[in-house]
Structures are given as structure tokens and as C-alpha cells.
Design an enzyme around this catalytic site. Structure first.
Site, PDB file in Angstrom:
ATOM      1  CB  ALA A  92      -0.931  -0.178   1.110  1.00 41.90           C
TER       2      ALA A  92
ATOM      3  N   GLY B 219      -0.229  -4.822   0.805  1.00 44.55           N
ATOM      4  CA  GLY B 219      -1.218  -4.523  -0.040  1.00 44.55           C
ATOM      5  C   GLY B 219      -1.363  -5.345  -1.181  1.00 44.55           C
TER       6      GLY B 219
ATOM      7  CD  GLU C 254      -3.653  -6.914   2.678  1.00 44.77           C
ATOM      8  OE1 GLU C 254      -4.448  -7.136   3.902  1.00 44.77           O
ATOM      9  OE2 GLU C 254      -3.286  -5.858   2.539  1.00 44.77           O
TER      10      GLU C 254
ATOM     11  CD  GLU D 199       0.540  -5.561   5.731  1.00 49.10           C
ATOM     12  OE1 GLU D 199       0.151  -5.474   4.686  1.00 49.10           O
ATOM     13  OE2 GLU D 199       1.511  -6.873   5.914  1.00 49.10           O
TER      14      GLU D 199
END
Length: 257
Positions: A62, A108, A111, A131
Site C-alpha cells: 500500500a 497490500g 493482499e 506490516e
């Protein structure tokens, strides 16, 4: 920032993440991805999608810089919910999405790959959810999807240490379907997508509806829906043609190609 490039070749759509240098998944890029999915849904000819990253990575995560612009807990929650909804949409999309993973699929990006239906990775790829090394946690359903593929114990280890695994390890755990060279990854993913796209679209659509039941606790509903779909599909012209072609030992000529 960033953009999603869309190309169409026959019945296969290719989506390319363009957010250098790491293909970070900003809210702008996620919105662009959602818009491209809207476009694909209007393209009735699309039967399979290849999702890849431009440059060095599939996606290294992300957009961390964007995190610093958020103020309240509700802002972070809203961002997570938006990402979750988008990735859930991908997981339940009407045609298969094949992730062509090179370099890294982290945070991200991992994911996003988990939300895809099939994953092809390069030999040098790293996959993980780092993370916790930043003092945060996965927010785009990584804590929920990863255990489905690698098991609860391995998911705990990966998430709590933040350490990525290699493509070879990912293959051993059933997280990726194939491990290939970096030069081959897009070609292999596209060839697979093309093979899928040679099939009848209504049949593909029904398979995409049925398989997710296996991930839920509602197995009984899943097998019931499978039987219903089995009956519906066998009443179609494509099914009749497929069976006849098998008997006649020839390639089927599906109407819905």
C-alpha cells in the site's frame, strides 16, 4: 497516485499496475482498478483477466506515504473497508483473474494477489505481509485470506514475523500455481488465460460463482447450488455441443466463444 493500464486481446483482458517505483496501492490507484473492472464488466467478450505490475515489482504494498495524511481512526478504517470491498469484488468476479507476480507481492500487493483466483510467480519473487515491522497490521483482508492458502500456523508465522517467503515456498504451500522465470511469467499467465477463454462463458461464470462456496462454512448450500448449476448448464447448447464433440472426437465449437 498511479494508474491501471487496460488492454484487450481476443477474450483476454490485461490490467497493468503503473505506480512506480514500487507499484504502491494508493487510494487513487485502487479507484482506477475499480473503474477498469467496471469497464471489463461491460465488455461481454472478456472471459479471463491477467493482472500484472510494470517495472520491478508486481506491487510492494500500500502507499505508506498516504497513511501519514490520514488523521482519525475512522479514516484508516474507511481506507481498509474500501480495499476490502474492492478485493472481495475481485475474488467474486464473474471471470477468473490471474496474477502474474514478479519481484515482490508484499503488504497490500500480497493482499491483492490473494484476492486473485490463480497466481503465477517468478523464481525471484517474494511474497509476504510485512506490516507488523511498521507497527501496523494488514488491512485489506490479508489476515483472513492468507490462512485459507497456507494454513493457520504458517499464516501466524508470516504475519507475526513480517518475513516474506520465496516463490518456491509459496508453491509448496499451494499459494501459487506455478513458478517460472521472469521472462516467462506474463506469457505463461496469458497462455493460461487464453486456454480458459476458449471455453463457454456461461460455464466459466457458473464455476466462478460455485467455487467460493468451498471457502465458506456453507458447504451444503454450495453443493446444492452446484447441482442446480449442473442441471442448468446441461440444458445449454454449449453443453450439448461439448458432449457431442467428445463423442465425435473433435474440438467443440462453442456458440458463446
Amino acid at each position: 497516485m498511479g494508474a491501471i493500464d487496460f488492454t484487450l486481446s481476443g477474450n483476454v483482458a490485461t490490467l497493468t499496475i503503473q505506480s512506480p517505483p514500487a507499484n504502491a496501492l494508493s487510494s487513487t490507484l485502487l479507484n482506477a482498478l475499480s473503474e477498469k473492472l467496471d469497464l471489463i464488466e461491460k465488455e461481454e467478450k472478456v472471459k479471463a483477466i491477467v493482472l500484472k505490475g510494470e517495472g520491478r515489482f508486481f506491487s510492494a504494498g500500500a502507499d505508506i506515504k498516504e497513511f501519514t495524511s490520514l488523521q482519525e481512526a475512522s479514516d484508516y478504517q474507511s481506507l481498509a473497508e474500501f480495499g476490502q470491498e474492492l478485493f472481495d469484488r475481485i475474488e467474486h468476479f464473474s471471470v477468473p483473474v490471474i496474477a502474474a507476480i514478479h519481484g515482490a507481492a508484499l503488504g497490500g500487493g500480497m493482499e491483492l494477489a490473494l484476492a486473485c483466483h490463480i497466481r503465477i510467480a517468478t523464481e525471484n519473487a517474494k511474497l509476504g505481509l510485512p506490516e507488523l515491522t511498521l507497527g501496523i497490521i494488514p488491512g485489506f483482508a490479508g489476515t483472513q485470506r492468507l490462512p485459507q492458502y497456507v494454513g493457520t500456523a504458517k499464516a501466524y508465522e508470516m504475519i507475526l514475523t513480517g518475513e516474506p517467503i520465496t516463490a518456491k515456498e509459496a508453491y509448496q504451500y499451494g499459494l501459487v500455481n506455478q513458478v517460472v522465470s521472469e521472462e516467462e511469467v506474463f506469457e505463461v499467465a496469458t497462455t493460461l488465460a487464453t486456454k480458459i477463454a476458449s471455453k463457454s462463458k456461461p460455464t466459466i461464470n457458473r464455476i466462478m460463482q460455485l467455487v467460493p462456496y468451498a471457502k465458506s462454512e456453507n458447504f451444503a448450500s454450495g453443493v446444492k447450488e452446484e447441482a442446480k448449476a449442473f442441471g442448468e448448464i446441461f440444458g445449454s447448447q454449449d453443453a450439448k455441443e461439448g458432449v457431442l464433440a467428445f463423442i465425435e472426437k473433435r474440438k467443440p465449437n462453442f456458440i458463446d466463444k
